[in-house]
Motif scaffolding. Structure first.
Motif, PDB file in Angstrom:
ATOM      1  N   LEU A   1       0.677  -1.091  -0.241  1.00 59.36           N
ATOM      2  CA  LEU A   1      -0.078   0.137   0.282  1.00 59.36           C
ATOM      3  C   LEU A   1       0.825   1.278   0.399  1.00 59.36           C
ATOM      4  CD1 LEU A   1      -2.750  -0.914   2.767  1.00 59.36           C
ATOM      5  CD2 LEU A   1      -2.454  -1.389   0.671  1.00 59.36           C
ATOM      6  N   SER A   2       0.006   2.241  -0.519  1.00 58.71           N
ATOM      7  CA  SER A   2       1.122   3.584  -0.472  1.00 58.71           C
ATOM      8  C   SER A   2       0.360   4.442   0.623  1.00 58.71           C
ATOM      9  CB  SER A   2       1.426   4.096  -2.206  1.00 58.71           C
ATOM     10  OG  SER A   2       2.240   3.523  -2.723  1.00 58.71           O
ATOM     11  N   VAL A   3       0.812   4.807   1.647  1.00 60.32           N
ATOM     12  CA  VAL A   3       0.466   5.389   2.482  1.00 60.32           C
ATOM     13  C   VAL A   3       0.597   7.099   3.007  1.00 60.32           C
ATOM     14  CG1 VAL A   3      -0.476   5.791   5.106  1.00 60.32           C
ATOM     15  CG2 VAL A   3      -0.384   3.271   3.852  1.00 60.32           C
TER      16      VAL A   3
ATOM     17  N   SER B   1       2.268  14.779   8.043  1.00 56.29           N
ATOM     18  CA  SER B   1       3.293  14.532   8.902  1.00 56.29           C
ATOM     19  C   SER B   1       5.296  14.653   7.776  1.00 56.29           C
ATOM     20  CB  SER B   1       3.914  13.783   9.984  1.00 56.29           C
ATOM     21  OG  SER B   1       3.737  12.696   9.944  1.00 56.29           O
ATOM     22  N   VAL B   2       4.291  13.011   6.387  1.00 54.07           N
ATOM     23  CA  VAL B   2       5.303  13.373   5.603  1.00 54.07           C
ATOM     24  C   VAL B   2       4.791  13.337   4.411  1.00 54.07           C
ATOM     25  CG1 VAL B   2       6.606  10.876   5.617  1.00 54.07           C
ATOM     26  CG2 VAL B   2       6.257  11.214   7.008  1.00 54.07           C
ATOM     27  N   PRO B   3       6.370  14.352   4.038  1.00 56.44           N
ATOM     28  CA  PRO B   3       6.007  14.840   2.238  1.00 56.44           C
ATOM     29  C   PRO B   3       5.839  14.230   1.102  1.00 56.44           C
ATOM     30  CG  PRO B   3       8.224  15.317   3.331  1.00 56.44           C
ATOM     31  CD  PRO B   3       7.619  15.020   4.065  1.00 56.44           C
ATOM     32  N   ILE B   4       6.342  12.844   1.412  1.00 53.67           N
ATOM     33  CA  ILE B   4       6.254  11.719   0.010  1.00 53.67           C
ATOM     34  C   ILE B   4       5.387  10.486   1.172  1.00 53.67           C
ATOM     35  CG2 ILE B   4       7.971  12.180  -0.746  1.00 53.67           C
ATOM     36  CD1 ILE B   4      10.133  10.222   0.115  1.00 53.67           C
ATOM     37  N   ALA B   5       4.724   9.691   0.096  1.00 51.22           N
ATOM     38  CA  ALA B   5       3.824   8.716   0.426  1.00 51.22           C
ATOM     39  C   ALA B   5       4.692   7.579   1.242  1.00 51.22           C
ATOM     40  CB  ALA B   5       3.063   7.716  -0.359  1.00 51.22           C
ATOM     41  N   ALA B   6       5.082   6.448   1.807  1.00 54.32           N
ATOM     42  CA  ALA B   6       5.328   6.195   2.228  1.00 54.32           C
ATOM     43  C   ALA B   6       4.653   4.456   2.189  1.00 54.32           C
ATOM     44  CB  ALA B   6       5.538   5.740   3.685  1.00 54.32           C
ATOM     45  N   THR B   7       5.169   3.088   1.567  1.00 54.48           N
ATOM     46  CA  THR B   7       5.058   2.089   1.696  1.00 54.48           C
ATOM     47  C   THR B   7       4.524   1.128   2.808  1.00 54.48           C
ATOM     48  OG1 THR B   7       6.447   2.241  -0.360  1.00 54.48           O
ATOM     49  CG2 THR B   7       5.892   0.181  -0.427  1.00 54.48           C
ATOM     50  N   ALA B   8       3.691   0.649   2.848  1.00 55.96           N
ATOM     51  CA  ALA B   8       3.013  -0.101   3.690  1.00 55.96           C
ATOM     52  C   ALA B   8       2.982  -1.582   3.665  1.00 55.96           C
ATOM     53  CB  ALA B   8       1.883  -0.063   4.025  1.00 55.96           C
ATOM     54  N   GLY B   9       3.095  -2.809   4.524  1.00 57.22           N
ATOM     55  CA  GLY B   9       3.008  -4.596   3.366  1.00 57.22           C
ATOM     56  C   GLY B   9       4.766  -5.149   3.270  1.00 57.22           C
ATOM     57  N   PRO B  10       4.138  -6.045   2.940  1.00 58.33           N
ATOM     58  CA  PRO B  10       2.897  -6.686   2.194  1.00 58.33           C
ATOM     59  C   PRO B  10       2.147  -7.383   3.081  1.00 58.33           C
ATOM     60  CG  PRO B  10       4.815  -8.121   2.269  1.00 58.33           C
ATOM     61  CD  PRO B  10       5.250  -7.229   3.268  1.00 58.33           C
ATOM     62  N   PHE B  11       0.836  -7.194   3.085  1.00 55.74           N
ATOM     63  CA  PHE B  11      -0.614  -7.436   2.813  1.00 55.74           C
ATOM     64  C   PHE B  11      -0.729  -9.120   2.519  1.00 55.74           C
ATOM     65  CE2 PHE B  11      -0.397  -3.532   4.421  1.00 55.74           C
ATOM     66  CZ  PHE B  11      -0.354  -3.779   5.867  1.00 55.74           C
ATOM     67  N   ASP B  12      -1.054  -9.747   3.303  1.00 54.41           N
ATOM     68  CA  ASP B  12      -1.744 -11.424   1.704  1.00 54.41           C
ATOM     69  C   ASP B  12      -2.883 -10.568   1.934  1.00 54.41           C
ATOM     70  OD1 ASP B  12       0.388 -12.808   2.619  1.00 54.41           O
ATOM     71  OD2 ASP B  12      -0.551 -13.037   5.071  1.00 54.41           O
ATOM     72  N   ALA B  13      -4.230  -9.931   2.303  1.00 50.62           N
ATOM     73  CA  ALA B  13      -5.356  -9.658   1.902  1.00 50.62           C
ATOM     74  C   ALA B  13      -5.513  -8.101   1.733  1.00 50.62           C
ATOM     75  CB  ALA B  13      -6.579 -10.608   2.082  1.00 50.62           C
ATOM     76  N   VAL B  14      -6.100  -7.554   0.901  1.00 47.23           N
ATOM     77  CA  VAL B  14      -6.695  -6.508   1.684  1.00 47.23           C
ATOM     78  C   VAL B  14      -8.493  -5.745   1.440  1.00 47.23           C
ATOM     79  CG1 VAL B  14      -6.657  -3.976   0.710  1.00 47.23           C
ATOM     80  CG2 VAL B  14      -5.203  -5.229   0.439  1.00 47.23           C
ATOM     81  N   VAL B  15      -8.717  -5.187   2.321  1.00 49.96           N
ATOM     82  CA  VAL B  15     -10.419  -5.079   2.350  1.00 49.96           C
ATOM     83  C   VAL B  15     -10.477  -3.038   2.444  1.00 49.96           C
ATOM     84  CG1 VAL B  15     -12.098  -5.365   4.130  1.00 49.96           C
ATOM     85  CG2 VAL B  15     -11.092  -7.061   4.357  1.00 49.96           C
ATOM     86  N   LEU B  16     -10.939  -3.235   1.902  1.00 51.67           N
ATOM     87  CA  LEU B  16     -12.151  -1.768   1.017  1.00 51.67           C
ATOM     88  C   LEU B  16     -13.535  -1.750   1.842  1.00 51.67           C
ATOM     89  CD1 LEU B  16      -9.530  -2.012  -1.300  1.00 51.67           C
ATOM     90  CD2 LEU B  16     -10.481  -0.460  -2.228  1.00 51.67           C
ATOM     91  N   ALA B  17     -12.705  -0.687   3.712  1.00 48.70           N
ATOM     92  CA  ALA B  17     -14.713  -0.249   3.692  1.00 48.70           C
ATOM     93  C   ALA B  17     -14.619   1.094   3.619  1.00 48.70           C
ATOM     94  CB  ALA B  17     -14.378  -0.031   5.408  1.00 48.70           C
ATOM     95  N   LEU B  18     -15.000   1.688   2.148  1.00 47.76           N
ATOM     96  CA  LEU B  18     -14.584   3.073   2.002  1.00 47.76           C
ATOM     97  C   LEU B  18     -16.118   3.166   1.526  1.00 47.76           C
ATOM     98  CD1 LEU B  18     -11.020   2.720   0.753  1.00 47.76           C
ATOM     99  CD2 LEU B  18     -11.747   3.853   2.555  1.00 47.76           C
ATOM    100  N   PRO B  19     -16.431   5.074   1.204  1.00 45.67           N
ATOM    101  CA  PRO B  19     -17.260   5.323   0.145  1.00 45.67           C
ATOM    102  C   PRO B  19     -16.989   4.154  -1.408  1.00 45.67           C
ATOM    103  CG  PRO B  19     -16.628   6.642   1.124  1.00 45.67           C
ATOM    104  CD  PRO B  19     -15.566   6.188   1.687  1.00 45.67           C
TER     105      PRO B  19
END
Length: 332
Positions: A140-142, A146-164
């Motif tokens: 994920l790009s997060v 407080s941080v000027p550039i996106a950080a990378t998070a993961g890796p994840f085995d699965a992703v859930v999008l609970a969003l509009p």
């Protein structure tokens, strides 16, 4: 599995809690400073104002059981406020909405999200801006302020999008065929009006659906259980008016909605506190069939209150809970 849940509203928190109970390692990402999504409470010097979801009802056996547990834990209580219909300042009895008990979280609607987030790893003020494959998993790009550039998070085995749906579709577009289904749904906006008065308005009702006005709903917030005393009111503008004035200056919106409040209630007492809040994605006008979406091959899932979840209508707390619960079951 190591699972990322994007969005800490009712659907996301429900899904995350149940996934964690199944033994998965879960991290929840929330772009706002607090959890709960549209079950929000604005904190002011006068106390809290429930400027998002106003109440909820329970139709399904699963949600009734959950609400009973919330009541037992002291997280929710009945709201027996007198509700009416207002047309040009004239009040008419609104009935009991099919005799279903209206419930609210206590001591505020926002408190329920914090209860549900307890025990979860929730990273607030971190906005997920992109997803990309990393072997069999996802990075994920997060972005955070407080941080000027996106950080990378993961890796994840699965992703859930609970969003509009509008936001979920954009994230899914480059990576998943689910984007086509999600892209069929759109949530309409809502301007919320927040008012505090020094003196009583002497109105003999606690909430009203308003006809022929910019406002579609007003409610005496302090009439709900365990709220701070005071003459505190919330107003919600109609979807059509909110869409037309989506980009307007907040001060101008506040002026127009305060005028509509005075016209609807027939009172011209000036508030000691007045503000507005723009819910950009507030209400699903249609529903996506089913309870959620889960792609077992890519291990991406989507949930939210814009799924039908077996109910008549959308955008309810119950839709969100059932959708999040169903997705956790599908992943299991």
């Amino acid at each position: 599995m190591h699972i990322a849940v994007i969005g800490a509203g009712m659907a996301g928190l429900t899904c995350a809690r149940q996934l964690q109970q199944q033994g998965h390692q879960v991290i929840v990402y929330e772009r706002n400073a607090d959890v709960g999504g549209r079950m929000g409470t604005r904190q002011t010097e006068l106390g809290g104002f429930d400027h998002g979801a106003q109440y909820f009802t329970a139709t399904s056996d699963l949600f009734r059981k959950e609400v009973a547990a919330w009541r037992k834990a002291g997280w929710a209580a009945p709201w027996d406020g007198k509700l009416v219909k207002l047309d040009k300042g004239v009040a008419a009895n609104a009935g009991r909405s099919n005799a279903k008990q209206r419930m609210v979280a206590v001591p505020s609607m926002g408190a329920l999200g914090r209860h549900l987030a307890d025990g979860l790893e929730v990273r607030c003020e971190q906005s997920v801006t992109g997803m990309e494959r990393h072997g069999d998993g996802w990075l994920l790009s997060v972005q955070c302020d407080s941080v000027p550039i996106a950080a990378t998070a993961g890796p994840f085995d699965a992703v859930v999008l609970a969003l509009p749906a509008d936001i979920a579709a954009r994230l899914l577009q480059p990576v998943s065929s689910l984007a086509g289904q999600v892209g069929q749904e759109h949530l309409e906006p809502c301007w919320a009006l927040i008012l505090g008065f020094e003196q009583s308005l002497d109105l003999d009702y606690d909430g009203a659906w308003v006809e022929g006005s910019r406002l579609k709903w007003i409610a005496r917030d302090a009439s709900k259980p365990l709220r701070r005393p005071g003459e505190h009111w919330i107003g919600h503008a109609s979807s059509a008016w909110s869409m037309e004035h989506l980009a307007d200056d907040p001060e101008r919106v506040k002026e127009k909605l305060l005028k509509a409040f005075h016209e609807a209630t027939g009172t011209h007492v000036q508030p000691v506190y007045a503000d507005v809040h723009r819910w950009r994605y507030a209400q699903a006008m249609t529903t996506l069939p089913g309870e959620c979406l889960w792609d077992g091959e890519t291990r991406i899932g989507v949930c939210g209150d814009w799924f039908a979840a077996g109910l008549d209508g959308s955008g309810r707390v119950e839709n969100a809970f059932l959708s999040g619960s169903a997705l956790a079951a599908a992943i299991r």
